[in-house]
Design a protein around this motif. Sequence first.
Motif, PDB file in Angstrom:
ATOM      1  N   ARG A 266      58.828  24.352  24.766  1.00 17.97           N
ATOM      2  CA  ARG A 266      58.145  24.309  26.055  1.00 17.97           C
ATOM      3  C   ARG A 266      58.527  25.540  26.871  1.00 17.97           C
ATOM      4  NH1 ARG A 266      57.580  20.966  31.257  1.00 17.97           N
ATOM      5  NH2 ARG A 266      55.517  20.063  30.998  1.00 17.97           N
TER       6      ARG A 266
ATOM      7  N   ARG B 132      56.530  27.522  33.520  1.00 14.11           N
ATOM      8  CA  ARG B 132      55.219  27.656  34.135  1.00 14.11           C
ATOM      9  C   ARG B 132      54.969  29.126  34.486  1.00 14.11           C
ATOM     10  NH1 ARG B 132      51.388  25.189  37.606  1.00 14.11           N
ATOM     11  NH2 ARG B 132      51.640  23.010  37.125  1.00 14.11           N
TER      12      ARG B 132
ATOM     13  N   ASP C  46      48.495  19.751  29.778  1.00 14.35           N
ATOM     14  CA  ASP C  46      48.619  20.154  31.183  1.00 14.35           C
ATOM     15  C   ASP C  46      47.966  21.508  31.410  1.00 14.35           C
ATOM     16  OD1 ASP C  46      50.024  17.889  31.629  1.00 14.35           O
ATOM     17  OD2 ASP C  46      51.982  18.861  31.870  1.00 14.35           O
TER      18      ASP C  46
ATOM     19  N   GLN D 221      52.283  24.763  29.560  1.00 16.00           N
ATOM     20  CA  GLN D 221      53.711  24.826  29.231  1.00 16.00           C
ATOM     21  C   GLN D 221      53.941  24.222  27.852  1.00 16.00           C
ATOM     22  OE1 GLN D 221      55.152  23.011  33.136  1.00 16.00           O
ATOM     23  NE2 GLN D 221      56.887  24.221  32.443  1.00 16.00           N
TER      24      GLN D 221
ATOM     25  N   ASP E  54      48.926  24.021  33.020  1.00 15.98           N
ATOM     26  CA  ASP E  54      49.792  25.207  33.011  1.00 15.98           C
ATOM     27  C   ASP E  54      50.139  25.688  31.599  1.00 15.98           C
ATOM     28  OD1 ASP E  54      51.446  23.170  32.272  1.00 15.98           O
ATOM     29  OD2 ASP E  54      52.657  23.199  34.093  1.00 15.98           O
TER      30      ASP E  54
HETATM   31 MG    MG Z   1      53.952  21.818  34.030  1.00 21.32          MG
END
Ligand code: MG
Length: 313
Positions: free
Chosen positions: A203, A206, A101, A105, A103
């Motif tokens: 994780r 964001r 992704d 994360q 971002d």
């Molecule tokens: Mg995300």
Amino acid sequence: MQKLTIVIPAYNEEKILESSVKTLLNIEDKIAAANYLEQRADILIVDDGSTDKTWQIIERLNAEISRVRGLKFSRNFGHQAALIAGLSEAVKTAAVTVTIDADLQDDPNKIPDMVSQYTGGADVVYGVRNNRDSDSWFKRTTAQTYYGLLKKLGVELVPNHADFRLMSKRAVETFLQYPERNIFIRGIIPKLGYTTGKVYYKRTPRMAGESKYPLKKMLAFAWDGITSLTVAPVRLILILGVLACLLAVGMSIFTLISKFTGLAVHGWSSLMISLWFMGGLQMVSLGIIGEYIGKMTTEVKHRPRYTVARKLD
Ligand code: MG
Ligand code: UDP
């Protein structure tokens, strides 16, 4: 030729895209320095119909750094479509792909680990998060319940794995042989059957921008997962129908006893008995029709019948 391509789906990610790309380029350089792969790695960003400056950023990055490539959708087609487009394009030149992704994360520092598992023989390496602290209580509970439900329905998923994943060229090619329109990628990958590995990571929240998965999209995605991966709900109707028929027998006995002991008013018994039997019969009929629709559903998906992993001549 052992080239790595990192595929990034991006939808309105102007706030974060550039820094993410820089981070990923650095990681690719580290991988190249460690000599895991022979040819220089690149990055492919799929702009999923962004309405902000995402595409302009991609154009600029592409002009500055030749290793950054881009694809732009004509409108927003969704995360899964962006991943498929990115993989289809990447696999033309790459020996190995990683999807992540925009971002970041999902911990990009695990990509070298993934690559070393790939060089060690894994065709698919799943990124698995080992905590859900960065999620709200709501998201955590709904996700867990959902994965539990899918498992009960017979769907094989890797728990706590989303779309942060390494795939070898042949894994991507096999995956692309699943041409279905409604696709829940993480439900298909375990079906490929190749050797898999896992890397665990934490994780993080964001850093900028907001989640592109509001509740409505999340619910639609979850529902897609169930209906595209299993026809078990249809079988549930059949089972309920059979149960209703069995209950009808019990109800009939009860009704007849009531009638002959004089407890029932005139006309009640015939109504009760037909009501239960008709209900059960209708449900069973729907279930049977459903079974055929279920078969059609699997047929129209045109999934491959088998995948060959090795061949000796
Ligand atoms: Mg995300
Ligand atoms: N994304 C996309 N199309 C969409 C929604 C999201 O390509 O319609 C991308 C988004 O840019 C990001 C990834 O999918 O790279 C995951 O989205 P997000 O981080 O917002 O989801 P969350 O982490 O909140 O589940």
